[in-house]
Design a protein around this motif. Sequence first.
Motif, PDB file in Angstrom:
ATOM      1  N   LYS A 154      30.566  40.941  30.151  1.00 19.07           N
ATOM      2  CA  LYS A 154      31.960  40.525  30.299  1.00 19.07           C
ATOM      3  C   LYS A 154      32.953  41.403  29.539  1.00 19.07           C
ATOM      4  O   LYS A 154      34.146  41.346  29.808  1.00 19.07           O
ATOM      5  CB  LYS A 154      32.126  39.069  29.844  1.00 19.07           C
ATOM      6  CG  LYS A 154      31.676  38.766  28.432  1.00 19.07           C
ATOM      7  CD  LYS A 154      31.796  37.269  28.141  1.00 19.07           C
ATOM      8  CE  LYS A 154      31.365  36.930  26.718  1.00 19.07           C
ATOM      9  NZ  LYS A 154      29.919  37.005  26.537  1.00 19.07           N
ATOM     10  N   ARG A 155      32.494  42.202  28.603  1.00 18.83           N
ATOM     11  CA  ARG A 155      33.392  43.049  27.822  1.00 18.83           C
ATOM     12  C   ARG A 155      34.140  44.004  28.744  1.00 18.83           C
ATOM     13  O   ARG A 155      33.592  44.492  29.737  1.00 18.83           O
ATOM     14  CB  ARG A 155      32.571  43.812  26.785  1.00 18.83           C
ATOM     15  CG  ARG A 155      33.390  44.489  25.710  1.00 18.83           C
ATOM     16  CD  ARG A 155      32.489  45.273  24.764  1.00 18.83           C
ATOM     17  NE  ARG A 155      31.658  44.422  23.917  1.00 18.83           N
ATOM     18  CZ  ARG A 155      30.341  44.515  23.819  1.00 18.83           C
ATOM     19  NH1 ARG A 155      29.686  45.432  24.521  1.00 18.83           N
ATOM     20  NH2 ARG A 155      29.676  43.701  23.021  1.00 18.83           N
ATOM     21  N   ALA A 156      35.390  44.312  28.421  1.00 18.09           N
ATOM     22  CA  ALA A 156      36.229  45.135  29.290  1.00 18.09           C
ATOM     23  C   ALA A 156      35.773  46.590  29.362  1.00 18.09           C
ATOM     24  O   ALA A 156      36.228  47.337  30.224  1.00 18.09           O
ATOM     25  CB  ALA A 156      37.677  45.079  28.821  1.00 18.09           C
ATOM     26  N   SER A 158      26.843  43.624  26.983  1.00 19.76           N
ATOM     27  CA  SER A 158      27.687  42.532  27.436  1.00 19.76           C
ATOM     28  C   SER A 158      28.007  42.691  28.911  1.00 19.76           C
ATOM     29  O   SER A 158      28.253  43.811  29.377  1.00 19.76           O
ATOM     30  CB  SER A 158      28.989  42.484  26.625  1.00 19.76           C
ATOM     31  OG  SER A 158      29.859  41.491  27.129  1.00 19.76           O
ATOM     32  N   SER A 198      43.168  38.250  26.309  1.00 25.13           N
ATOM     33  CA  SER A 198      42.018  38.529  27.166  1.00 25.13           C
ATOM     34  C   SER A 198      42.379  38.508  28.646  1.00 25.13           C
ATOM     35  O   SER A 198      41.574  38.897  29.484  1.00 25.13           O
ATOM     36  CB  SER A 198      40.888  37.534  26.897  1.00 25.13           C
ATOM     37  OG  SER A 198      39.724  38.212  26.468  1.00 25.13           O
ATOM     38  N   THR A 207      34.982  33.506  28.327  1.00 27.44           N
ATOM     39  CA  THR A 207      36.208  34.109  28.848  1.00 27.44           C
ATOM     40  C   THR A 207      36.747  35.229  27.960  1.00 27.44           C
ATOM     41  O   THR A 207      37.832  35.752  28.232  1.00 27.44           O
ATOM     42  CB  THR A 207      37.316  33.046  29.005  1.00 27.44           C
ATOM     43  OG1 THR A 207      37.557  32.427  27.731  1.00 27.44           O
ATOM     44  CG2 THR A 207      36.915  31.988  30.016  1.00 27.44           C
ATOM     45  N   ARG A 260      36.955  38.822  26.960  1.00 26.48           N
ATOM     46  CA  ARG A 260      36.630  40.157  27.466  1.00 26.48           C
ATOM     47  C   ARG A 260      37.107  41.268  26.540  1.00 26.48           C
ATOM     48  O   ARG A 260      36.808  42.433  26.759  1.00 26.48           O
ATOM     49  CB  ARG A 260      37.243  40.336  28.866  1.00 26.48           C
ATOM     50  CG  ARG A 260      36.720  39.314  29.880  1.00 26.48           C
ATOM     51  CD  ARG A 260      37.163  39.655  31.291  1.00 26.48           C
ATOM     52  NE  ARG A 260      36.586  40.926  31.695  1.00 26.48           N
ATOM     53  CZ  ARG A 260      37.259  41.881  32.369  1.00 26.48           C
ATOM     54  NH1 ARG A 260      38.529  41.705  32.665  1.00 26.48           N
ATOM     55  NH2 ARG A 260      36.658  43.001  32.701  1.00 26.48           N
ATOM     56  N   PRO A 267      42.714  42.394  29.119  1.00 30.69           N
ATOM     57  CA  PRO A 267      41.745  42.726  28.067  1.00 30.69           C
ATOM     58  C   PRO A 267      41.685  44.183  27.657  1.00 30.69           C
ATOM     59  O   PRO A 267      41.607  44.488  26.467  1.00 30.69           O
ATOM     60  CB  PRO A 267      40.416  42.259  28.667  1.00 30.69           C
ATOM     61  CG  PRO A 267      40.624  42.283  30.145  1.00 30.69           C
ATOM     62  CD  PRO A 267      42.054  41.889  30.346  1.00 30.69           C
TER      63      PRO A 267
END
Length: 360
Positions: free
Chosen positions: A45-47, A43, A317, A17, A19, A320
């Motif tokens: 999931k990274r913003a 990644s 997050s 979870t 980000r 994020p």
Amino acid sequence: MPTQKAHFWLRDEDRATERRTALTPKNARILIEQGFGVTVERSTKRAFSNEDYESAGCYMAEPRSWVDAPSDMVILGLKELAETPAELPHHMIHFAHIYKDQTGWEKEMARFVNGGGLLYDIEFLVNDDGRRVAAFGYWAGWMGAALGAHRLLERRAGRDEITKGVSPFESQAVIIDKLKALAAEVDGPLPNAIVVGAKGRSGTGASECLEAVGIPVTKWDIEETRILNRTALLSHNMLVNCVLMTGPGLLLANQTHLAAPQSRMKVISDVSCDPFSDFNPLPIYKEPTSWTDPVIEVGKNGDGDAVEVTSIDNLPSLLPAQAAEEFSDQFLASLLRFAEGPEWKNAETKFHQIREKAGL
């Protein structure tokens, strides 16, 4: 000869979870232009997109490949590591949450000591005046207050949405609009709230969020908690705890206090979220809540109404991109003076103090 500058390796966060990031593409480009090396693990999931980092000139690597990276790479992240590998040979930068006697702290320190590595804990990257160089505090406080207000207002309106889980929001404006709509569903005065630790970054964020919704806010800080008026504290409908405890000395409430006849408390948002510490000023729950289960009931108040806690340990997050941009902008100056700046020296000293405390 000039000293060769560090090579930072931005890892993909282990937590599903998470980000946020400690380094945005914009600031990665600045580091590269100043002669630093930057590798970024891909990644999903990274913003910020992998393509943005590639465009900034970063080397790209696969997730968790830092485990096998050369030992002179400086591994940069935010949240705590997975339990493997057993030994950590790198110099690492992240929030480890092990310096205040949290559960498992000695085992985590042993990973660094046995591997020959070094932890620069971001929470303890402080200048010589003791001030942290970068923090997510504002966003943690803002988002913690928003979640607490959401639960308080939806209970007032006879709704039950947030208990089903939370996910990242598009913007602050979206959240404020949602909270105002919930507030408007019931006529009459809004419930009130108290923010403890109101003068700090987290407390400022919490207060500004609640004020934007129109919730009456009482603000307490060191002066107001030196001799605690617990009856006044618990006369509020919501508490947002933003106190950063580094030692014993403050007990805000336990289950017995919450059940006192004068208690009107319904929702507690524990932004500081330190249930594993002996210094926890709210010993009313045993572990953080989560995105899937953000709220737990911990007792009843003096009216017999449920007292609920929300205590998510990566609150920023949920916003994020905004949170990461501000943090990375704060952090850039320190990264540019790695590892000779006073904050790095102070963090290294802190690491060795904790190592000695662990007997390692």
